[in-house]
Motif scaffolding. Structure first.
Motif, PDB file in Angstrom:
ATOM      1  N   ASN A  93       0.614  -0.766   0.284  1.00  0.00           N
ATOM      2  CA  ASN A  93      -0.319  -0.089   0.290  1.00  0.00           C
ATOM      3  C   ASN A  93       1.051   1.331  -0.192  1.00  0.00           C
ATOM      4  OD1 ASN A  93      -1.681  -2.282   1.302  1.00  0.00           O
ATOM      5  ND2 ASN A  93      -3.141  -0.032   1.080  1.00  0.00           N
ATOM      6  N   TYR A 238       6.220   1.382  -5.109  1.00  0.00           N
ATOM      7  CA  TYR A 238       4.975   1.020  -5.168  1.00  0.00           C
ATOM      8  C   TYR A 238       4.106   0.864  -6.387  1.00  0.00           C
ATOM      9  CZ  TYR A 238       5.910   3.415  -0.664  1.00  0.00           C
ATOM     10  OH  TYR A 238       7.004   3.345   0.131  1.00  0.00           O
ATOM     11  N   GLN A 241       0.182   1.525  -7.671  1.00  0.00           N
ATOM     12  CA  GLN A 241      -0.847   1.849  -6.712  1.00  0.00           C
ATOM     13  C   GLN A 241      -1.346   2.462  -8.299  1.00  0.00           C
ATOM     14  OE1 GLN A 241      -1.391   3.495  -4.450  1.00  0.00           O
ATOM     15  NE2 GLN A 241       0.004   1.778  -3.636  1.00  0.00           N
ATOM     16  N   SER A 245      -3.554   8.597  -7.314  1.00  0.00           N
ATOM     17  CA  SER A 245      -3.531   8.025  -5.476  1.00  0.00           C
ATOM     18  C   SER A 245      -2.381   9.304  -5.884  1.00  0.00           C
ATOM     19  CB  SER A 245      -2.919   6.661  -5.986  1.00  0.00           C
ATOM     20  OG  SER A 245      -3.642   5.650  -6.209  1.00  0.00           O
ATOM     21  N   GLN A 246      -2.670   9.360  -4.544  1.00  0.00           N
ATOM     22  CA  GLN A 246      -2.143  11.274  -4.456  1.00  0.00           C
ATOM     23  C   GLN A 246      -1.580  10.604  -2.838  1.00  0.00           C
ATOM     24  OE1 GLN A 246      -5.346  13.546  -3.461  1.00  0.00           O
ATOM     25  NE2 GLN A 246      -5.153  14.633  -5.370  1.00  0.00           N
ATOM     26  N   SER A 247      -0.104  11.407  -2.454  1.00  0.00           N
ATOM     27  CA  SER A 247       0.803  11.665  -1.867  1.00  0.00           C
ATOM     28  C   SER A 247       1.435  12.686  -1.323  1.00  0.00           C
ATOM     29  CB  SER A 247       1.768   9.731  -2.025  1.00  0.00           C
ATOM     30  OG  SER A 247       2.522   9.263  -0.596  1.00  0.00           O
ATOM     31  N   GLN A 268       0.450  13.496  -7.719  1.00  0.00           N
ATOM     32  CA  GLN A 268      -0.593  12.652  -7.208  1.00  0.00           C
ATOM     33  C   GLN A 268      -0.089  11.532  -8.924  1.00  0.00           C
ATOM     34  OE1 GLN A 268      -4.574  14.373  -7.869  1.00  0.00           O
ATOM     35  NE2 GLN A 268      -5.210  13.307  -9.784  1.00  0.00           N
ATOM     36  N   LYS A 269      -0.405  10.840  -9.255  1.00  0.00           N
ATOM     37  CA  LYS A 269      -0.260   9.303  -9.992  1.00  0.00           C
ATOM     38  C   LYS A 269      -1.352   9.805 -11.393  1.00  0.00           C
ATOM     39  CE  LYS A 269       1.200   4.523 -11.271  1.00  0.00           C
ATOM     40  NZ  LYS A 269       0.998   3.219 -10.807  1.00  0.00           N
ATOM     41  N   TRP A 275       3.864  10.160 -11.671  1.00  0.00           N
ATOM     42  CA  TRP A 275       4.125  11.026 -10.390  1.00  0.00           C
ATOM     43  C   TRP A 275       3.862  13.173 -10.481  1.00  0.00           C
ATOM     44  CZ3 TRP A 275       1.099   9.026  -6.410  1.00  0.00           C
ATOM     45  CH2 TRP A 275       1.373   8.325  -6.192  1.00  0.00           C
ATOM     46  N   GLN A 285      -8.566  13.888  -0.830  1.00  0.00           N
ATOM     47  CA  GLN A 285      -9.060  13.150   0.705  1.00  0.00           C
ATOM     48  C   GLN A 285      -9.500  14.447   1.570  1.00  0.00           C
ATOM     49  OE1 GLN A 285      -6.228  11.839  -1.263  1.00  0.00           O
ATOM     50  NE2 GLN A 285      -6.305   9.925  -1.238  1.00  0.00           N
TER      51      GLN A 285
END
Length: 478
Positions: A93, A238, A241, A245-247, A268-269, A275, A285
């Motif tokens: 994850n 990862y 993903q 997906s955001q991180s 963000q992907k 990214w 989120q």
């Protein structure tokens, strides 16, 4: 002759078949055997990662009952036994906030190593060294320490002056000998220094010899395409993903041997597995940042979590109280401060699943989990138990007035608690704690295993089982 022999055998057979104690003896032997089998089952054990690694918690919960059945013989005495099983899950994850490590920078080609004249730890004994040096306050000040001592973790791998060394203390003492003391490189040198282990300061000694010392720097360069570098790291760590997906990523940028700055940015992907940097207002989120009053509500002296007060012990209950009407799959990310020699901001993600807030990220690629299993004799199998294991914390003892010593004692007897006559004072205290501090667990037939510190002339840890009786609307000891 034959008739006599047959008669004798018949008498002997009759005597044995009429032994009134045989069935009783067999039953006693079986009971003893069953008790020995039960006693051989540990209350807790670990399946090491060398023996077995699972790829999800569900896989572990499906597989471990068979593991228990194959390795431990259960019997009627095993009914209700709770066994804690620690095991390793390899997760893939994405972390909502990724703090890049040395190995991450190495993936992106940003490992910069140097070798220079210095001193390394020798295998000589102290008495065999040719020179003896005791570090003084000026030496510690030169190294940037506020107090005249090292810390216990300085023996481990760590960074010094922008470079990572296999032993931080080796790199620092090497610098002192080479630069501050101009030590004679032709002679082995014993160095006496002080170390603080969190409780006391004590002296230690290492012997050094002249050598070359290798250190490596890990960070991005000002000329690097940071988004491309982060894409390389994220796609390597990862790979699975999903799109969008955001991180957050925490990374360092600087010149080799120069000033290095730390940055925290959101990414963000997209569908091409690239990214891209995004602004915080573009995050999809929902985020909540813990405020000082939130930490105050936890009973904390300082507004942060740490290794001794972990967020996973507090945030699920905090979220349950803050969002009492949460729906299945509601998702939120929490920003919180964490102290470890300094304060840094972390992000953790929770999802509301099956009536409770559960942490879904971050997960390390390999993490250790613990589950509780109960043997149900009537089903002749090990089954995953829904029993919640609780270890009482400082705030729990404070609720019952036991915060001075943080333990119970001399209360396993009838008496008065909170103005009421009770059958067992310690049971009443635990029920009070469960009612006030663990209200989210008050569900029909929910079982909890409560471990608490106990003193009656000597210190011990004891455990009691309780179940929530929805009809009585209270907890009942099992």
């Amino acid at each position: 002759m034959k008739k006599s022999l047959i008669y004798i055998l018949a008498i002997v057979a009759g005597l044995y078949s009429c032994d009134p104690y045989k069935d009783l003896n067999d039953s006693v032997k079986q009971d003893l055997s069953d008790q020995r089998d039960d006693e051989s089952i540990p209350d807790a054990f670990e399946i090491s990662s060398e023996d077995m690694v699972f790829f999800s918690v569900k896989e572990a919960q499906d597989s471990i009952p068979n593991y228990l059945k194959e390795n431990y013989t259960a019997s009627k005495f095993t009914d209700g036994r709770i066994v804690e099983v620690t095991y390793t899950v390899e997760m893939k994850n994405m972390t909502p906030k990724s703090f890049f490590t040395d190995s991450d920078y190495a993936i992106a080609g940003n490992e910069f190593c140097k070798e220079e004249a210095g001193w390394s730890i020798d295998t000589l004994k102290f008495e065999d060294a040719e020179v003896e040096i005791t570090l003084e306050s000026d030496d510690y000040t030169y190294l940037g320490f506020r107090f005249p001592n090292f810390s216990d973790d300085d023996y481990d791998e760590g960074a010094y002056l922008g470079y990572t060394y296999s032993s931080r203390i080796e790199a620092m003492i090497s610098d002192v000998l080479e630069t501050q003391r101009s030590a004679d490189r032709t002679k082995s040198t014993a160095v006496i220094f002080d170390v603080y282990d969190g409780d006391d300061t004590s002296a230690d000694t290492l012997v050094f010899k002249a050598d070359t010392l290798k250190g490596c720097a890990y960070h991005f360069l000002p000329s690097d395409d940071v988004e491309a570098k982060i894409t390389t790291i994220f796609n390597s760590k990862y790979p699975d993903q999903a799109k969008d997906s955001q991180s957050a990523a925490v990374y360092k940028v600087g010149d080799i041997g120069g000033e290095v700055m730390e940055y925290s940015e959101f990414f963000q992907k997209d569908e091409t597995s690239v990214w891209k940097k995004i602004a915080e207002e573009d995050l999809t989120q929902e985020y909540y940042t813990l405020a000082k009053e939130d930490y105050d509500s936890f009973g904390f002296k300082y507004p942060n979590f740490s290794s001794s007060v972990k967020q996973e012990n507090y945030l699920p209950r905090f979220l349950a109280g803050k969002f009492p009407y949460a729906q299945e799959n509601d998702n939120i990310r929490i920003k919180y401060d964490y102290y470890s020699g300094g304060t840094t901001e972390h992000i953790v993600e929770y999802t509301f699943m099956e009536g409770a807030w559960k942490q879904v990220a971050p997960y390390a690629e390999e993490s250790t989990n613990m589950d509780k299993f109960k043997y149900k004799h009537e089903e002749a199998s090990w089954a995953h138990s829904q029993t919640v294991v609780i270890e009482l914390e400082d705030a729990d003892y404070a609720l019952t007035g036991d915060d001075k010593y943080k333990n119970f004692g001399w209360g396993d007897e009838p008496g008065e608690y909170n103005g009421k006559e009770v059958d067992n004072i310690n049971d009443a205290k635990i029920i009070h704690i469960l009612t006030e501090n663990y209200s989210d667990l008050a569900k029909p037939d929910q079982e909890v295993s409560v471990s608490y510190k106990f003193y009656n002339g000597s210190h011990s840890v004891q455990t009691r089982l309780f179940i929530y009786d929805a009809t009585l609307e209270t907890w009942v000891r099992i």
